[in-house]
Motif scaffolding. Structure first.
Motif, short mmCIF file in Angstrom:
data_model
loop_
_atom_site.label_atom_id
_atom_site.label_comp_id
_atom_site.label_asym_id
_atom_site.label_seq_id
_atom_site.Cartn_x
_atom_site.Cartn_y
_atom_site.Cartn_z
N VAL A 188 0.81 -1.16 -0.01
CA VAL A 188 0.02 -0.11 -0.02
C VAL A 188 0.75 1.20 0.00
O VAL A 188 1.81 1.38 0.79
CB VAL A 188 -0.97 0.09 1.28
N ILE A 189 0.78 2.18 -1.02
CA ILE A 189 1.70 3.29 -1.21
C ILE A 189 0.78 4.42 -1.30
O ILE A 189 -0.23 4.51 -1.96
CB ILE A 189 2.50 3.22 -2.49
N PRO A 190 0.90 5.62 -0.40
CA PRO A 190 0.27 6.79 -0.47
C PRO A 190 0.78 7.53 -1.92
O PRO A 190 1.61 7.65 -2.22
CB PRO A 190 0.69 7.69 0.37
N THR A 191 -0.48 7.62 -2.84
CA THR A 191 -0.18 8.10 -4.13
C THR A 191 -0.97 9.47 -4.01
O THR A 191 -2.39 9.45 -3.70
CB THR A 191 -0.80 7.12 -4.99
N GLN A 199 -4.45 5.97 -0.02
CA GLN A 199 -3.65 4.99 0.00
C GLN A 199 -4.14 3.77 -1.10
O GLN A 199 -5.01 3.31 -0.75
CB GLN A 199 -4.05 4.40 1.43
N VAL A 200 -3.24 3.54 -1.99
CA VAL A 200 -3.43 2.67 -3.02
C VAL A 200 -2.81 1.34 -2.93
O VAL A 200 -1.66 1.54 -2.41
CB VAL A 200 -3.11 3.50 -4.43
N LYS A 201 -3.44 0.32 -3.21
CA LYS A 201 -2.89 -0.75 -3.21
C LYS A 201 -2.50 -1.52 -4.56
O LYS A 201 -3.12 -1.25 -5.50
CB LYS A 201 -3.98 -1.81 -2.65
N TYR A 202 -1.17 -2.11 -4.32
CA TYR A 202 -0.48 -2.46 -5.64
C TYR A 202 -0.06 -3.79 -5.59
O TYR A 202 0.36 -4.14 -4.30
CB TYR A 202 0.72 -1.46 -5.79
N LEU A 203 -0.07 -4.69 -6.45
CA LEU A 203 0.39 -6.08 -6.36
C LEU A 203 1.90 -5.73 -7.24
O LEU A 203 2.00 -5.19 -7.91
CB LEU A 203 -0.39 -6.85 -7.49
N VAL A 204 2.70 -6.37 -6.49
CA VAL A 204 3.99 -6.58 -6.99
C VAL A 204 4.40 -7.47 -7.88
O VAL A 204 4.15 -8.51 -7.62
CB VAL A 204 5.04 -6.15 -5.71
N ILE A 205 5.16 -7.09 -9.04
CA ILE A 205 5.45 -8.24 -10.07
C ILE A 205 7.01 -8.11 -10.35
O ILE A 205 7.43 -6.95 -10.30
CB ILE A 205 4.58 -8.20 -11.17
N ARG A 217 -8.32 -0.31 -12.98
CA ARG A 217 -9.59 0.22 -12.87
C ARG A 217 -9.91 0.56 -11.17
O ARG A 217 -10.58 1.28 -10.92
CB ARG A 217 -10.77 -1.01 -13.13
N PRO A 218 -9.18 -0.26 -10.37
CA PRO A 218 -9.38 -0.10 -8.97
C PRO A 218 -8.87 1.45 -8.59
O PRO A 218 -9.59 2.23 -7.88
CB PRO A 218 -8.28 -1.03 -8.15
N TRP A 219 -7.74 1.84 -9.19
CA TRP A 219 -7.36 3.27 -9.06
C TRP A 219 -8.28 4.30 -9.64
O TRP A 219 -8.75 5.21 -9.07
CB TRP A 219 -6.10 3.72 -9.57
#
Length: 245
Positions: A188-191, A199-205, A217-219
């Motif tokens: 979760v990174i403040p964007t 506070q936006v959730k990201y998947l790390v690849i 689409r979530p953002w």
């Protein structure tokens, strides 16, 4: 003139006009199709509408329906049974919605010619720059086809995050041609965008990529944002007006 077509009547009237005598038949036909000769048509036989364009063609008759099977999302699950189970479980647990409507919800988001910065025809994707956790992150792709927000492992490392900042979460990600890759972690990174620090959730690849971040689409739904690849910008409503990235 009984039995004559509208086109032949129009051509006769044009041929009798000195202004049009030097124009060939192909040019006359082109102007006719564009509705620019409607003032020469016989009264009651005008085929053009009020703005001078011909009426749109009727849609073709469809004889077959082509369906597709897709995976779900991190909200509803990644299988049909998981999505169906979630829908059943949450059906009676939905909170009552408030009738209160914010100013931002009533703000219209629109694009016009002033948003076009390059008049040349293009097929560019939409790439923006964002402020994320006190870092200016470039090469951020806005992708309405993505059901998740993605960030590259290399980008995470360059931003100064450590292993303890990541949560272990493995989710299968399906590409355009059906290939599957698994996410490594979640973070979760403040964007910051347009006055909001979400506070936006990201998947790390992990893997080679042209972009540092892919916003899906979530953002877009979180910000109530409307992207336009044609205008090369994203717009979203705020209490103080429409912001543009």
């Amino acid at each position: 003139m009984v039995g004559e077509s509208t086109e032949s009547i129009t051509e006769k009237r044009i041929s009798n006009s000195p202004h049009w005598q030097n124009m060939d038949s192909q040019e006359i036909r082109r102007l006719y199709d564009q509705g620019e000769l409607s003032h020469l048509l016989p009264c009651g036989d005008k085929q053009q509408d009020k703005v001078g364009f011909t009426k749109p063609a009727a849609p073709p008759t469809c004889t077959k329906i082509i369906n597709v099977i897709t995976c779900g999302s991190n909200l509803t699950g990644f299988t049909y049974s998981a999505a169906k189970r979630r829908a059943t479980e949450t059906k009676g647990d939905r909170p009552e919605t408030s009738c209160r409507v914010s100013h931002a919800d009533l703000t219209a988001v629109a694009f016009d010619k002033e948003d076009i910065h390059d008049s040349q025809e293009h097929h560019d994707v939409l790439i923006i720059t964002l402020a994320m956790a006190n870092c200016t992150v470039r090469k951020v792709l806005v992708d309405i086809a993505s059901s998740v927000n993605l960030i590259m492992l290399k980008t995470i490392e360059n931003m100064g995050f450590s292993e303890k900042d990541l949560q272990k979460k493995t989710i299968p990600l399906v590409g355009f041609s059906g290939e599957t890759a698994n996410s490594l972690r979640e973070i979760v990174i403040p964007t910051y965008t347009g006055g909001f620090n979400k506070q936006v959730k990201y998947l790390v690849i992990d893997g080679p990529s042209t972009y540092n971040v892919i916003l899906g689409r979530p953002w877009l739904h979180l910000m109530k944002a409307v992207p336009s690849t044609y205008h090369q910008c994203v717009k979203f409503p705020t209490p103080w007006g429409v912001e543009t990235i």
